[in-house]
Design a protein around this motif. Structure first.
Motif, short mmCIF file in Angstrom:
data_model
loop_
_atom_site.label_atom_id
_atom_site.label_comp_id
_atom_site.label_asym_id
_atom_site.label_seq_id
_atom_site.Cartn_x
_atom_site.Cartn_y
_atom_site.Cartn_z
N UNK A 132 0.77 -1.28 0.13
CA UNK A 132 -0.17 0.02 -0.03
C UNK A 132 0.84 1.20 0.15
N UNK A 133 0.62 1.93 -0.82
CA UNK A 133 1.22 3.54 -0.80
C UNK A 133 0.35 4.55 -0.24
N UNK A 134 1.09 5.23 0.81
CA UNK A 134 0.34 6.10 1.40
C UNK A 134 -0.44 7.19 0.41
N UNK A 135 -1.56 7.35 0.58
CA UNK A 135 -2.35 8.50 -0.07
C UNK A 135 -2.85 7.82 -1.20
N UNK A 136 -2.35 6.61 -1.85
CA UNK A 136 -3.05 6.04 -2.94
C UNK A 136 -3.56 4.80 -2.34
N UNK A 149 -1.45 -3.68 7.37
CA UNK A 149 -0.85 -3.99 5.99
C UNK A 149 0.59 -3.47 5.78
N UNK A 150 1.39 -3.92 4.46
CA UNK A 150 2.53 -3.38 4.35
C UNK A 150 2.09 -2.21 3.71
N UNK A 151 2.96 -0.89 3.92
CA UNK A 151 2.92 0.41 3.72
C UNK A 151 4.42 0.73 3.19
N UNK A 152 4.08 1.74 2.32
CA UNK A 152 5.26 2.74 2.01
C UNK A 152 4.89 4.01 1.91
N UNK A 156 9.03 5.54 -1.46
CA UNK A 156 8.99 4.77 -2.87
C UNK A 156 9.87 5.39 -3.70
N UNK A 157 9.67 6.79 -4.08
CA UNK A 157 10.59 7.22 -4.95
C UNK A 157 11.97 6.96 -4.86
N UNK A 158 12.48 7.07 -3.77
CA UNK A 158 13.88 6.85 -3.40
C UNK A 158 14.20 5.33 -3.77
N UNK A 196 3.29 5.34 11.36
CA UNK A 196 2.01 6.12 10.82
C UNK A 196 2.32 7.60 10.81
N UNK A 197 2.99 8.04 11.63
CA UNK A 197 3.38 9.48 11.48
C UNK A 197 4.41 9.62 10.26
N UNK A 198 5.35 8.91 9.81
CA UNK A 198 6.19 8.85 8.74
C UNK A 198 5.39 8.84 7.40
N UNK A 199 4.43 7.86 7.34
CA UNK A 199 3.56 7.76 6.34
C UNK A 199 2.75 8.87 5.92
N UNK A 200 2.01 9.57 7.00
CA UNK A 200 1.39 10.62 6.78
C UNK A 200 1.99 12.02 6.27
#
Length: 146
Positions: A23-27, A51-54, A59-61, A130-134
């Motif tokens: 899962x991509x945070x925001x998408x 879930x697994x998130x990034x 992701x870009x890096x 969560x804070x990093x993803x947000x």
């Protein structure tokens, strides 16, 4: 699709690495699809789905690192290490949600192994917080708004 892609790459004589992206945070279904009255399953242990998130910046890096790699395997999972509780992401974003009993068939956790990915890129364990993803989601939204 991975099988078809691998066969086509073999026929063409080109390398291929299929990326299984978490899962991509925001998408995703929660940040990207949040609406007032949003509901999430709650399991017997009191937690929401994990879930697994990034984050989009991580992701870009990671994609940049993979593009510079000389030899990649046929398949790589792409996510931050570990799994993240969906309710905690919404809480970190300040987005209200209501719990609903998880149906019996609901899956409490889906966690991609990123051990192979870590041979090609550095993955900060804090990337799944969560804070990093947000933060990454908001930074990406700001970049796209310019």
């Amino acid at each position: 699709m991975e099988t078809h892609g691998a066969a086509l790459a073999a026929d063409l004589g080109v390398p291929l690495c299929s990326l299984r992206i978490g899962n991509i945070a925001g998408l995703d279904a929660i940040l990207g699809n949040w609406r007032p009255g949003f509901r999430l399953d709650r399991f017997a242990d009191g937690r929401s789905p994990r879930r697994s998130y990034i984050g989009p910046l991580t992701l870009a890096r990671v994609l940049g690192d993979l593009m510079r790699a000389e030899h990649l395997p046929g398949v790589l999972n792409v996510a931050a290490p570990g799994s993240t509780e969906m309710g905690a992401i919404l809480d970190a974003a300040g987005l209200a949600w209501a719990p609903q009993p998880a149906p019996e068939a609901a899956i409490a956790e889906v966690c991609l192994s990123v051990r192979a990915l870590q041979r090609y890129t550095r993955l900060d364990p804090a990337a799944a917080r969560p804070e990093t993803l947000v933060r990454e989601w908001r930074e990406m939204k700001d970049l796209l708004a310019k």
